[in-house]
Motif scaffolding. Structure first.
Motif, PDB file in Angstrom:
ATOM      1  N   GLY A  41       0.789  -1.143   0.013  1.00 14.77           N
ATOM      2  CA  GLY A  41       0.062   0.060   0.043  1.00 14.77           C
ATOM      3  C   GLY A  41       0.847   1.358  -0.114  1.00 14.77           C
ATOM      4  O   GLY A  41       0.431   2.289  -0.608  1.00 14.77           O
ATOM      5  N   VAL A  42       1.871   1.461   0.628  1.00 14.51           N
ATOM      6  CA  VAL A  42       2.735   2.311   0.879  1.00 14.51           C
ATOM      7  C   VAL A  42       3.545   2.695  -0.380  1.00 14.51           C
ATOM      8  O   VAL A  42       3.775   3.821  -1.010  1.00 14.51           O
ATOM      9  CB  VAL A  42       3.943   2.236   1.769  1.00 14.51           C
ATOM     10  CG1 VAL A  42       4.955   3.183   1.941  1.00 14.51           C
ATOM     11  CG2 VAL A  42       3.319   1.932   3.142  1.00 14.51           C
ATOM     12  N   LEU A  43       3.715   1.650  -1.310  1.00 15.25           N
ATOM     13  CA  LEU A  43       4.611   1.663  -2.638  1.00 15.25           C
ATOM     14  C   LEU A  43       3.713   2.261  -3.635  1.00 15.25           C
ATOM     15  O   LEU A  43       3.946   2.403  -4.743  1.00 15.25           O
ATOM     16  CB  LEU A  43       5.153   0.284  -2.853  1.00 15.25           C
ATOM     17  CG  LEU A  43       6.369   0.023  -2.122  1.00 15.25           C
ATOM     18  CD1 LEU A  43       6.711  -1.363  -2.296  1.00 15.25           C
ATOM     19  CD2 LEU A  43       7.295   0.905  -1.857  1.00 15.25           C
ATOM     20  N   LEU A  44       2.312   2.575  -3.455  1.00 14.34           N
ATOM     21  CA  LEU A  44       1.522   3.027  -4.549  1.00 14.34           C
ATOM     22  C   LEU A  44       2.043   4.378  -4.724  1.00 14.34           C
ATOM     23  O   LEU A  44       2.022   4.960  -5.978  1.00 14.34           O
ATOM     24  CB  LEU A  44       0.186   3.311  -3.988  1.00 14.34           C
ATOM     25  CG  LEU A  44      -0.623   2.110  -3.642  1.00 14.34           C
ATOM     26  CD1 LEU A  44      -2.010   2.093  -3.175  1.00 14.34           C
ATOM     27  CD2 LEU A  44      -0.650   1.258  -4.986  1.00 14.34           C
ATOM     28  N   ASP A  45       2.545   5.321  -3.919  1.00 13.41           N
ATOM     29  CA  ASP A  45       3.501   6.396  -4.269  1.00 13.41           C
ATOM     30  C   ASP A  45       4.679   5.948  -4.437  1.00 13.41           C
ATOM     31  O   ASP A  45       5.744   5.527  -3.593  1.00 13.41           O
ATOM     32  CB  ASP A  45       3.542   7.426  -2.980  1.00 13.41           C
ATOM     33  CG  ASP A  45       4.334   8.514  -3.417  1.00 13.41           C
ATOM     34  OD1 ASP A  45       5.067   8.681  -4.522  1.00 13.41           O
ATOM     35  OD2 ASP A  45       3.910   9.732  -2.668  1.00 13.41           O
ATOM     36  N   HIS A  46       5.026   5.857  -5.856  1.00 18.79           N
ATOM     37  CA  HIS A  46       6.469   5.527  -6.209  1.00 18.79           C
ATOM     38  C   HIS A  46       7.670   6.404  -6.025  1.00 18.79           C
ATOM     39  O   HIS A  46       8.789   5.850  -6.254  1.00 18.79           O
ATOM     40  CB  HIS A  46       6.481   5.458  -7.852  1.00 18.79           C
ATOM     41  CG  HIS A  46       5.428   4.466  -8.175  1.00 18.79           C
ATOM     42  ND1 HIS A  46       5.439   2.896  -8.046  1.00 18.79           N
ATOM     43  CD2 HIS A  46       4.063   4.447  -8.827  1.00 18.79           C
ATOM     44  CE1 HIS A  46       4.418   2.371  -8.550  1.00 18.79           C
ATOM     45  NE2 HIS A  46       3.654   3.345  -9.055  1.00 18.79           N
ATOM     46  N   ARG A  47       7.489   7.374  -5.220  1.00 18.89           N
ATOM     47  CA  ARG A  47       8.552   8.292  -4.919  1.00 18.89           C
ATOM     48  C   ARG A  47       8.912   8.135  -3.308  1.00 18.89           C
ATOM     49  O   ARG A  47       9.888   8.725  -2.993  1.00 18.89           O
ATOM     50  CB  ARG A  47       8.186   9.760  -5.057  1.00 18.89           C
ATOM     51  CG  ARG A  47       7.930  10.055  -6.586  1.00 18.89           C
ATOM     52  CD  ARG A  47       7.567  11.524  -6.612  1.00 18.89           C
ATOM     53  NE  ARG A  47       6.704  11.969  -5.614  1.00 18.89           N
ATOM     54  CZ  ARG A  47       7.000  13.156  -4.678  1.00 18.89           C
ATOM     55  NH1 ARG A  47       8.062  13.799  -5.023  1.00 18.89           N
ATOM     56  NH2 ARG A  47       6.149  13.427  -3.636  1.00 18.89           N
ATOM     57  N   SER A  64      14.622   2.691  -0.426  1.00 16.41           N
ATOM     58  CA  SER A  64      13.682   3.697  -1.607  1.00 16.41           C
ATOM     59  C   SER A  64      12.486   2.677  -2.136  1.00 16.41           C
ATOM     60  O   SER A  64      12.601   1.736  -1.999  1.00 16.41           O
ATOM     61  CB  SER A  64      14.715   4.067  -2.700  1.00 16.41           C
ATOM     62  OG  SER A  64      15.152   2.768  -3.428  1.00 16.41           O
ATOM     63  N   SER A  65      11.646   3.488  -2.671  1.00 14.99           N
ATOM     64  CA  SER A  65      10.389   2.711  -3.305  1.00 14.99           C
ATOM     65  C   SER A  65      11.113   1.768  -4.259  1.00 14.99           C
ATOM     66  O   SER A  65      10.408   0.742  -4.349  1.00 14.99           O
ATOM     67  CB  SER A  65       9.381   3.661  -3.771  1.00 14.99           C
ATOM     68  OG  SER A  65       9.883   4.566  -4.608  1.00 14.99           O
ATOM     69  N   ASP A  66      11.992   2.343  -5.154  1.00 15.69           N
ATOM     70  CA  ASP A  66      12.233   1.301  -6.200  1.00 15.69           C
ATOM     71  C   ASP A  66      13.276   0.099  -5.673  1.00 15.69           C
ATOM     72  O   ASP A  66      12.783  -1.384  -6.290  1.00 15.69           O
ATOM     73  CB  ASP A  66      13.437   2.076  -7.273  1.00 15.69           C
ATOM     74  CG  ASP A  66      12.795   3.223  -7.882  1.00 15.69           C
ATOM     75  OD1 ASP A  66      11.707   3.281  -8.271  1.00 15.69           O
ATOM     76  OD2 ASP A  66      13.557   4.034  -8.445  1.00 15.69           O
ATOM     77  N   ASN A  67      13.867   0.399  -4.738  1.00  9.34           N
ATOM     78  CA  ASN A  67      14.702  -0.886  -4.051  1.00  9.34           C
ATOM     79  C   ASN A  67      13.403  -1.763  -3.387  1.00  9.34           C
ATOM     80  O   ASN A  67      13.688  -2.885  -3.418  1.00  9.34           O
ATOM     81  CB  ASN A  67      15.616  -0.612  -2.981  1.00  9.34           C
ATOM     82  CG  ASN A  67      16.786   0.071  -4.024  1.00  9.34           C
ATOM     83  OD1 ASN A  67      17.014  -0.199  -4.932  1.00  9.34           O
ATOM     84  ND2 ASN A  67      17.685   0.621  -3.263  1.00  9.34           N
TER      85      ASN A  67
END
Length: 137
Positions: A41-47, A64-67
């Motif tokens: 759910g947190v990773l919906l914001d990709h930044r 980071s969201s990417d990692n």
């Protein structure tokens, strides 16, 4: 107060890390024992940057969201603690961009943690943002 030469005038730093943090991604604080699956759910914001704290609320690492997305794909049953960056550059919010850039180059880092004088984490800046502002200055 009168100054007779430019060398005597105080230097005013207009662009500090405090200024850049306003453009930094949001932070999501999670406990060290968080399963990666709970980040969906947190990773919906990709930044977003995941800030990991221990049971006393002390910073243990960042992700980071990417990692986090890569970790979730490779290790869906894994834990945040297994994939977070445990060592990061921590600089004062009043540090200037050149100082931060020198630290990034010296440590070959991809991010910088920015803290207030009281030790509060204000944000995480990616080196790409630092580079952009450094080139503009």
């Amino acid at each position: 107060m009168t100054y007779t030469t430019e060398d005597e005038a105080p230097t005013l730093r207009l662009t500090t890390l405090r200024t850049l943090v306003r453009h930094a991604p949001p932070l999501a604080v999670v406990p060290l024992s968080t399963p990666l699956a709970d980040l969906a759910g947190v990773l919906l914001d990709h930044r977003v940057w995941i800030v990991v704290v221990d049971t006393d609320g002390v910073l243990a690492g960042v992700l980071s969201s990417d990692n986090a997305m890569r970790a979730l794909r490779c290790d869906p049953d894994g834990w945040v603690a297994d994939h977070m960056a445990r060592s990061s550059i921590l600089l004062s919010a009043e540090a200037d961009i050149d100082e931060a850039w020198a630290a990034v180059v010296h440590e070959d880092a991809d991010h910088v943690l920015v803290a207030s004088a009281h030790g509060d984490l204000l944000g995480v800046l990616q080196t790409s943002l630092l580079a952009t502002y450094r080139e503009a200055a």
